[in-house]
Design an enzyme around this catalytic site. Structure first.
Site, short mmCIF file in Angstrom:
data_model
loop_
_atom_site.label_atom_id
_atom_site.label_comp_id
_atom_site.label_asym_id
_atom_site.label_seq_id
_atom_site.Cartn_x
_atom_site.Cartn_y
_atom_site.Cartn_z
N GLY A 44 0.85 -1.19 0.00
CA GLY A 44 0.00 0.00 0.00
C GLY A 44 0.88 1.24 0.00
N LEU A 45 0.23 2.37 -0.11
CA LEU A 45 0.95 3.64 -0.19
C LEU A 45 1.72 3.97 1.09
CD1 LEU A 45 -1.90 5.76 -1.83
CD2 LEU A 45 0.21 4.99 -2.96
N SER A 46 2.66 4.86 0.98
CA SER A 46 3.33 5.37 2.16
C SER A 46 2.29 6.04 3.07
CB SER A 46 4.40 6.39 1.75
OG SER A 46 5.03 6.92 2.89
N GLY A 47 2.32 5.70 4.34
CA GLY A 47 1.35 6.27 5.28
C GLY A 47 0.05 5.50 5.36
N GLY A 49 -0.38 2.61 6.63
CA GLY A 49 -0.49 1.93 7.92
C GLY A 49 0.19 0.57 7.95
N LYS A 50 0.99 0.27 6.96
CA LYS A 50 1.63 -1.06 6.87
C LYS A 50 2.51 -1.36 8.09
CE LYS A 50 3.70 0.04 3.05
NZ LYS A 50 3.20 1.44 2.97
N SER A 51 3.42 -0.46 8.40
CA SER A 51 4.33 -0.71 9.53
C SER A 51 3.57 -0.74 10.84
CB SER A 51 5.42 0.38 9.58
OG SER A 51 6.17 0.39 8.40
N SER A 118 5.94 -1.75 -2.17
CA SER A 118 5.94 -2.70 -3.31
C SER A 118 4.88 -2.31 -4.34
CB SER A 118 5.74 -4.14 -2.83
OG SER A 118 4.71 -4.30 -1.88
#
Ligand SMILES: Nc1ncnc2c1ncn2[C@@H]1O[C@H](COP(=O)(O)OP(=O)(O)OP(=O)(O)O)[C@@H](O)[C@H]1O
Ligand SMILES: [Mg+2]
Length: 208
Positions: A44-47, A49-51, A118
């Site tokens: 998904g996009l930066s920001g 919420g992945k991390s 990615s």
């Protein structure tokens, strides 16, 4: 899915190298670990919420007695992939190396939670191939770009809009959403706890 040894470095040829077969299969390690190794791949996009989700899930898994480990894009770029930039070729190599690490950890019986923007389908397909489609669970963190930009936890969108970061995903570089992810989570409508629970459920079939 081919053997990991058949997936070489980009452009590399392992000449005069003979992989040495071990004596213990991943099935035997799984029994000991009480789980089948698998990779949950958050894209998904930066920001998006992945991390945040990945580390919350890691804590949840530990609390329930399951061993897992996060491979986070930013962290990988600080060590193993510290020599790579953001050209399409370097982004691909970033994903390739990270997927190889995830695969090795899966074979060792570990659950791996990958948090990588990615952005390209082809790179995620490569990761799926390296890890093995049976063990690869793709989760699309679909938080809308406008909200990601509003959150801007690292101030990167602001810099990208100011032209200070070239080829920034979602601003000046493409993001290709997965066509058939195992699940889609929009953190503009799901709380961290709700999204984390949905991810946890995806891993439940891996527990022995
Ligand atoms: N429901 C939610 N789930 C996850 N994160 C949320 C949620 N609501 C708000 N947030 C916030 O959104 C931000 C997400 O940032 P995070 O660093 O996790 O994104 P990322 O996808 O890892 O970005 P990057 O690709 O740049 O590393 C955090 O500040 C987090 O607290
Ligand atoms: Mg992150």
């Amino acid at each position: 899915m081919g053997k990991l040894e058949q997936i070489g470095a980009a452009g590399g040829v392992a000449q005069h190298i003979f992989p040495h077969a071990g004596h213990i299969g991943k099935e035997q390690r799984s029994v000991l670990a009480g789980q089948q190794g698998a990779t949950l791949w958050l894209t998904g996009l930066s920001g998006a919420g992945k991390s945040t989700l990945a580390y919350a899930l890691e804590r949840r898994l530990l609390a329930e007695g399951h061993l897992s480990c996060v491979l986070d894009g930013d962290n990988m770029r600080h060590h193993l992939n510290g020599d790579l930039g953001f050209s399409p070729r370097d982004r691909q190599e970033n994903i390739r190396r990270s997927a190889v690490v995830a695969r090795l950890m899966n074979d060792a019986g570990m659950m791996v939670i990958c948090a990588f923007i990615s952005p390209l389908r082809s790179d995620r397909d490569m990761a799926r191939q390296i890890i093995g489609s049976d063990n690869f669970i793709e989760a699309y963190i679909s938080t809308p770009c406008a909200l990601c930009e509003e959150r801007d936890p690292k101030g990167l969108y602001r810099k990208a809009r100011a032209g200070l970061i070239p080829a920034f995903t979602g601003v000046s570089a493409p993001y290709e959403a997965p066509l058939a992810p195992a699940l889609t989570l929009d953190t503009s409508t799901l709380s961290l706890e709700q999204a984390c629970e949905r991810l946890f459920q995806q891993l439940c079939p891996c527990f022995i």
